[in-house]
Each structure stands twice: as C-alpha cells, then as structure tokens.
Design a protein around this motif. Structure first.
Motif, mmCIF file in Angstrom:
data_model
loop_
_atom_site.group_PDB
_atom_site.id
_atom_site.type_symbol
_atom_site.label_atom_id
_atom_site.label_comp_id
_atom_site.label_asym_id
_atom_site.label_seq_id
_atom_site.Cartn_x
_atom_site.Cartn_y
_atom_site.Cartn_z
ATOM 1 N N TRP A 68 37.568 66.550 87.561
ATOM 2 C CA TRP A 68 36.207 66.040 87.395
ATOM 3 C C TRP A 68 35.434 66.137 88.715
ATOM 4 O O TRP A 68 34.252 66.516 88.726
ATOM 5 N N MET A 71 34.338 69.648 89.284
ATOM 6 C CA MET A 71 33.240 70.016 88.394
ATOM 7 C C MET A 71 31.908 69.462 88.908
ATOM 8 O O MET A 71 30.890 70.167 88.940
ATOM 9 N N ILE A 72 31.911 68.180 89.330
ATOM 10 C CA ILE A 72 30.690 67.582 89.878
ATOM 11 C C ILE A 72 30.279 68.289 91.162
ATOM 12 O O ILE A 72 29.089 68.561 91.397
ATOM 13 N N ASN A 74 30.855 71.399 91.958
ATOM 14 C CA ASN A 74 30.304 72.703 91.599
ATOM 15 C C ASN A 74 28.895 72.573 91.037
ATOM 16 O O ASN A 74 28.011 73.389 91.343
ATOM 17 N N LEU A 75 28.665 71.540 90.227
ATOM 18 C CA LEU A 75 27.320 71.332 89.674
ATOM 19 C C LEU A 75 26.310 71.019 90.781
ATOM 20 O O LEU A 75 25.201 71.576 90.804
ATOM 21 N N ASP A 76 26.692 70.115 91.688
ATOM 22 C CA ASP A 76 25.787 69.775 92.796
ATOM 23 C C ASP A 76 25.512 70.996 93.671
ATOM 24 O O ASP A 76 24.372 71.213 94.106
ATOM 25 N N PHE A 78 25.581 74.087 92.756
ATOM 26 C CA PHE A 78 24.693 74.985 92.018
ATOM 27 C C PHE A 78 23.250 74.481 92.038
ATOM 28 O O PHE A 78 22.305 75.262 92.217
ATOM 29 N N ILE A 79 23.085 73.158 91.846
ATOM 30 C CA ILE A 79 21.733 72.587 91.837
ATOM 31 C C ILE A 79 21.029 72.851 93.163
ATOM 32 O O ILE A 79 19.862 73.248 93.208
ATOM 33 N N ARG A 99 16.346 69.507 87.878
ATOM 34 C CA ARG A 99 17.520 69.282 88.728
ATOM 35 C C ARG A 99 17.639 67.810 89.128
ATOM 36 O O ARG A 99 18.744 67.273 89.221
ATOM 37 N N LEU A 102 19.054 65.934 86.120
ATOM 38 C CA LEU A 102 20.501 66.160 86.038
ATOM 39 C C LEU A 102 21.234 65.383 87.123
ATOM 40 O O LEU A 102 22.307 64.807 86.879
ATOM 41 N N LEU A 106 24.131 62.495 86.612
ATOM 42 C CA LEU A 106 25.428 62.568 87.276
ATOM 43 C C LEU A 106 25.700 61.310 88.102
ATOM 44 O O LEU A 106 26.823 60.805 88.134
ATOM 45 N N GLU A 287 23.158 61.152 95.257
ATOM 46 C CA GLU A 287 23.209 62.362 94.432
ATOM 47 C C GLU A 287 21.935 63.204 94.560
ATOM 48 O O GLU A 287 21.994 64.436 94.525
#
Length: 371
Positions: A68, A71-72, A74-76, A78-79, A99, A102, A106, A287
C-alpha cells in the motif's frame, strides 16, 4: 550525499539530466521528493496497522502495508511529476484541481488508521464498554429464550412457601400449647396451669403438625431437588449457547469496530473531535504540500529546459509525420497513375479482341448465308 540527492530527485519524478543542467532547482526537487517519500512511509505504517487489526498477524500486515505504501508513493510521484509550470497561472490551477482532490482523498485514507493508533487507549475503553453491553444483552436475550427456568424457579418458590406456611402454623400451635401449660389466658386457651385436658389436646395437635411438617419437608425437598436438576440442565444449555456467542463478543475488535468507537468518542468529546480534525488537516497538508510547492514556486530553469525538450520532441514528431505523409501521398499517386494506365491498356486490348471476334462471327454468318 549524492546518492541521497539522486534518490529524492527520483521521488520527485524529475529528469536527472535536466536537473543537472539547472543546479538552482536541485533543493526544490529534493524537498518535493522527500515529502513524497515520507508520505509513502506514513501510508505504509497506517496501512500496516489497519491490516494488523484485520489479520491479527504481523507478516501479512507488513507485506500489504509495504504494498500500500508503494502504491501511494507511486501515485504521489505521478501527481507531482505530471504537473507542468505554464505561463498562465489559471491554466496551472485548472490542471492542479483534480490532483488536489486526489491528494485530499489519499490524505483522508492515510490519516484514519493513524488516528486509530493515536487514540488506541480511549478506543479500547470504548470497545470494552461495548463488549459489556453485548454480554448483558446476550444474557438477557438468553434468559428470555429459556422461560422454563423461571417457571421451575417459581414452582420451587411455591414449594418452599408451602413449607414456610406450615412452619408458621406449627409454631402457632407451639405458642398455644405453651400458653395452655403455663396458664396464660388467651382466646384459644383456658388459663389453667398444668397439663390438663386442653393442654393434652393441644399437645396432640402439635405432635401431629410436627409429623405433617416433617413429611411435607421431605416430600417438597424431593420435588425441589428434581426441579433444581431440571434447572441445572436448562442452565447448562443456556451457558453452552452463551459460549457459542462469546467468541463473537470477544472478537469485537476489528477495524470497523474501532472506527465506530472513534466516531462515538468524537461525538461525545469536543476535545477528541478537535484533535481528530487537526490530525486530518495535518495529513491533508502533508499530502498536498508537493502540489502547492509546484504551484507557488516561480517558473525556473528546469521548467524551461523541460518545456524546450518537450517542444523539440513535438517538432520532431511533426517533421516525421509530415515526411511520412508526403511519402505516403507520393506512393499513392504513383500507384493510382500506374494502376489507371494498366487498366486503360487492358480495356483497349479487350475491346480490340472483342471487335475482332465479332467481325469473325459476322463474316462466318455472311458466308453461311451466301452458300
């Protein structure tokens, strides 16, 4: 130090070669990358704790918590890396709004398990109160489910009351007998001292009552023992049913139960509610920090290099597309010209052949007609 710098550059999603050409931008992207990295670490810790309450085992919690967190992370990453500094500020905000939404979602997901951990003692106390209530409710429902116990206890009370009532009657006879012997004048005694006729009569009544009382005690005790044995059987069944429900009550310690307890605590206590809100706002700030850093920071050399590189790629693509389209049009034109020429030539040959065949057939018909 260089490896750590490159690692945080990687976390920020920046291009290494472009950052090396713009050293003044290095610290900004180190800060962005560090924020993204530690957000992923917090997400891993939060998910690990949440999953530990679900699996009650440390290894699945560690594995899925790390998954997890990655994944977070990678998302951050990417954002942050997908944002571009533009000349138009409103254009940047339009791109940043989805963004930011999102990132807020998160942050809410990440903060909740850590809130549960921070308020663990209060939540445990609330869960113990819930368990106590469940036990009392379960026993009450089981008592309603076994009305035979109350009926048998009522019968025992009736039998005991019967013995007590007869004991009172026997005691009353004892009082009258004593009063008759000692010459006490009452409504039921003669007032003559000694063992006279009335005293012997009352003595006989007392002895008969005592015999009857002894028999009644023995008979009712047998009935009481039988009823108590039946009650013990029903109590054993009720206890067995309660023991079936006990694991469910003892296991009332899952993620949903803790979230419900936290919600009840924040409803009951304004201090808990404020602390909950502040923790949530803290994680939202963490975040969304990389996004706001990109939004409020001025356009720097890295952004210029990046835009230049992307424009070069775009121009190269347009050139290749124009060249490919020109070649394709040339091939299509050549094909059309040669194909149409070949088609016309074939048509001419076919017409000549058909004409010659027709003339031969006409000549044959004419010769046959003349002959």
């Amino acid at each position: 130090m260089k490896q750590l710098t490159r690692f945080f550059w990687f976390c920020s999603g920046a291009n290494f070669s472009l950052l090396k050409r713009s050293p003044t931008e290095s610290n900004k992207y180190i800060g962005i990358g560090a924020t993204v990295f530690f957000t992923g670490v917090l997400a891993a810790l939060a998910a690990g704790y949440a999953l530990f309450t679900v699996f009650q085992s440390i290894w699945p919690a560690i594995f899925f918590g790390l998954l997890w967190g990655l994944m977070i992370f990678n998302l951050d990453r990417f954002i942050v890396s997908s944002m571009r500094k533009k000349e138009n500020a409103w254009g940047e905000w339009k791109l940043a709004i989805p963004r930011l939404v999102l990132a807020v979602l998160l942050a809410l997901v990440i903060s909740k398990p850590l809130e549960l951990k921070m308020f663990e003692r209060e939540i445990d106390r609330k869960i113990d109160e819930k368990r106590t209530g469940f036990i009392a409710e379960s026993k009450l429902n089981l008592a309603k489910g076994f009305p035979e116990i109350q009926e048998l206890e009522a019968k025992i009370d009736t039998l005991n009351a019967e013995v007590l009532d007869f004991e009172k009657y026997r005691n009353q006879l004892q009082v009258e007998y004593d009063a008759e012997r000692f010459g006490e004048k009452t409504a039921s005694t003669s007032g003559i001292v000694g063992l006279g006729t009335n005293a012997k009569k009352k003595e006989g009544q007392l002895d008969a009552a005592q015999v009857t009382l002894n028999e009644l005690r023995v008979r009712n005790q047998v009935r009481v023992d039988t009823l108590e044995a039946q009650i013990r059987g029903f109590v054993a069944l009720r206890q067995a049913e309660f023991e079936k429900q006990q694991p469910g009550i003892d296991g009332f310690d899952g993620l949903a139960a803790r979230m419900e307890a936290l919600d009840a605590l924040t409803t009951e206590s304004s201090a808990m509610s404020m602390a909950n809100v502040f923790i949530m706002l803290l994680f939202i700030a963490i975040e969304t920090a990389p996004i706001f850093v990109k939004l409020i920071s001025p356009r720097g050399p890295y952004d210029e290099y990046l835009e230049l590189h992307e424009d070069k790629v775009r121009l190269f693509k347009d050139e290749k597309w124009t060249f490919a389209r020109g070649e394709s049009e040339s091939r299509v034109g050549y094909f059309q010209d040669t194909h149409f020429y070949a088609t016309d030539l074939q048509k001419e040959k076919t017409n000549r052949k058909n004409k010659a065949q027709t003339e031969a057939e006409i000549s044959k018909i004419e010769s046959d007609f003349k002959s």
